[in-house]
Design a protein around this motif. Structure first.
Motif, PDB file in Angstrom:
ATOM      1  N   PRO A   1       0.732  -1.220   0.126  1.00 56.79           N
ATOM      2  CA  PRO A   1      -0.372   0.219  -0.551  1.00 56.79           C
ATOM      3  C   PRO A   1       1.041   1.060   0.089  1.00 56.79           C
ATOM      4  O   PRO A   1       1.971   1.338   0.851  1.00 56.79           O
ATOM      5  CB  PRO A   1      -0.428  -0.124   1.373  1.00 56.79           C
ATOM      6  CG  PRO A   1      -1.125  -1.816   1.707  1.00 56.79           C
ATOM      7  CD  PRO A   1      -0.145  -2.272   0.903  1.00 56.79           C
ATOM      8  N   GLY A   2       1.028   1.759  -1.179  1.00 47.53           N
ATOM      9  CA  GLY A   2       1.200   3.438  -1.023  1.00 47.53           C
ATOM     10  C   GLY A   2       2.545   2.763  -1.465  1.00 47.53           C
ATOM     11  O   GLY A   2       3.567   3.874  -1.727  1.00 47.53           O
ATOM     12  N   VAL A   3       3.434   1.640  -2.242  1.00 50.02           N
ATOM     13  CA  VAL A   3       4.614   1.965  -3.050  1.00 50.02           C
ATOM     14  C   VAL A   3       4.063   1.165  -4.187  1.00 50.02           C
ATOM     15  O   VAL A   3       3.786   0.138  -4.472  1.00 50.02           O
ATOM     16  CB  VAL A   3       5.186   1.211  -1.911  1.00 50.02           C
ATOM     17  CG1 VAL A   3       6.610   0.901  -2.491  1.00 50.02           C
ATOM     18  CG2 VAL A   3       5.145   1.229  -0.636  1.00 50.02           C
ATOM     19  N   PHE A   4       4.726   1.436  -5.234  1.00 49.51           N
ATOM     20  CA  PHE A   4       5.209   1.112  -6.503  1.00 49.51           C
ATOM     21  C   PHE A   4       6.413   1.485  -7.119  1.00 49.51           C
ATOM     22  O   PHE A   4       7.165   1.719  -6.794  1.00 49.51           O
ATOM     23  CB  PHE A   4       4.054   1.875  -7.408  1.00 49.51           C
ATOM     24  CG  PHE A   4       3.184   2.305  -7.325  1.00 49.51           C
ATOM     25  CD1 PHE A   4       2.050   1.132  -8.000  1.00 49.51           C
ATOM     26  CD2 PHE A   4       1.698   3.333  -6.310  1.00 49.51           C
ATOM     27  CE1 PHE A   4       0.298   1.676  -7.992  1.00 49.51           C
ATOM     28  CE2 PHE A   4       1.033   3.555  -6.165  1.00 49.51           C
ATOM     29  CZ  PHE A   4       0.448   2.365  -6.557  1.00 49.51           C
ATOM     30  N   VAL A   5       6.284   0.165  -8.377  1.00 44.63           N
ATOM     31  CA  VAL A   5       7.855   0.063  -8.444  1.00 44.63           C
ATOM     32  C   VAL A   5       7.906  -0.130  -9.778  1.00 44.63           C
ATOM     33  O   VAL A   5       6.599  -0.819 -10.595  1.00 44.63           O
ATOM     34  CB  VAL A   5       8.809  -0.796  -7.945  1.00 44.63           C
ATOM     35  CG1 VAL A   5       8.841  -0.910  -6.382  1.00 44.63           C
ATOM     36  CG2 VAL A   5       8.114  -2.468  -7.954  1.00 44.63           C
ATOM     37  N   ALA A   6       8.619  -0.128 -10.832  1.00 40.90           N
ATOM     38  CA  ALA A   6       8.230  -0.031 -12.453  1.00 40.90           C
ATOM     39  C   ALA A   6       9.996  -0.288 -12.868  1.00 40.90           C
ATOM     40  O   ALA A   6      10.972   0.577 -11.966  1.00 40.90           O
ATOM     41  CB  ALA A   6       7.924   1.083 -13.249  1.00 40.90           C
ATOM     42  N   GLU A   7      10.605  -0.936 -13.712  1.00 48.13           N
ATOM     43  CA  GLU A   7      12.156  -1.582 -13.895  1.00 48.13           C
ATOM     44  C   GLU A   7      12.245  -0.873 -15.060  1.00 48.13           C
ATOM     45  O   GLU A   7      11.404  -0.381 -15.454  1.00 48.13           O
ATOM     46  CB  GLU A   7      12.264  -3.101 -13.513  1.00 48.13           C
ATOM     47  CG  GLU A   7      13.837  -3.003 -14.672  1.00 48.13           C
ATOM     48  CD  GLU A   7      13.821  -4.530 -14.774  1.00 48.13           C
ATOM     49  OE1 GLU A   7      14.434  -5.104 -15.275  1.00 48.13           O
ATOM     50  OE2 GLU A   7      13.341  -4.648 -13.866  1.00 48.13           O
ATOM     51  N   LYS A   8      13.076  -0.145 -15.721  1.00 48.44           N
ATOM     52  CA  LYS A   8      14.011   0.566 -16.466  1.00 48.44           C
ATOM     53  C   LYS A   8      15.074   0.192 -16.380  1.00 48.44           C
ATOM     54  O   LYS A   8      15.975   1.651 -15.989  1.00 48.44           O
ATOM     55  CB  LYS A   8      13.779   1.895 -16.724  1.00 48.44           C
ATOM     56  CG  LYS A   8      14.005   2.819 -17.607  1.00 48.44           C
ATOM     57  CD  LYS A   8      13.402   2.406 -18.926  1.00 48.44           C
ATOM     58  CE  LYS A   8      14.278   2.658 -20.420  1.00 48.44           C
ATOM     59  NZ  LYS A   8      15.585   2.730 -21.479  1.00 48.44           N
TER      60      LYS A   8
END
Length: 70
Positions: A48-55
């Protein structure tokens, strides 16, 4: 009170190489990362309240941090 930050961590070394923020909303933080990277990212909710994305070679993490005032 809490503030929202975006941090980029190098996948191979684990070193934080960039921090953006503070932002008022999670959406604003994710939009700033997209602008910094120059392309749309696929965000995954980690907690909750945490998003991740890989580049590659970076992992971007957008999260709400609590700030304690004395």
């Amino acid at each position: 009170m809490s503030q929202i930050y975006a941090t980029a961590t190098h996948l191979a070394t684990g070193e934080v190489v960039q921090t953006l923020g503070p932002f008022n909303t999670l959406h604003a933080a994710r939009a700033a990362v997209v602008e910094a990277v120059g392309q749309v990212l696929l965000w995954e909710r980690q907690d909750p309240g945490v998003f991740v994305a890989e580049k590659y070679p970076l992992l971007w993490r957008v999260e709400e941090r609590s700030t304690v005032q004395a």
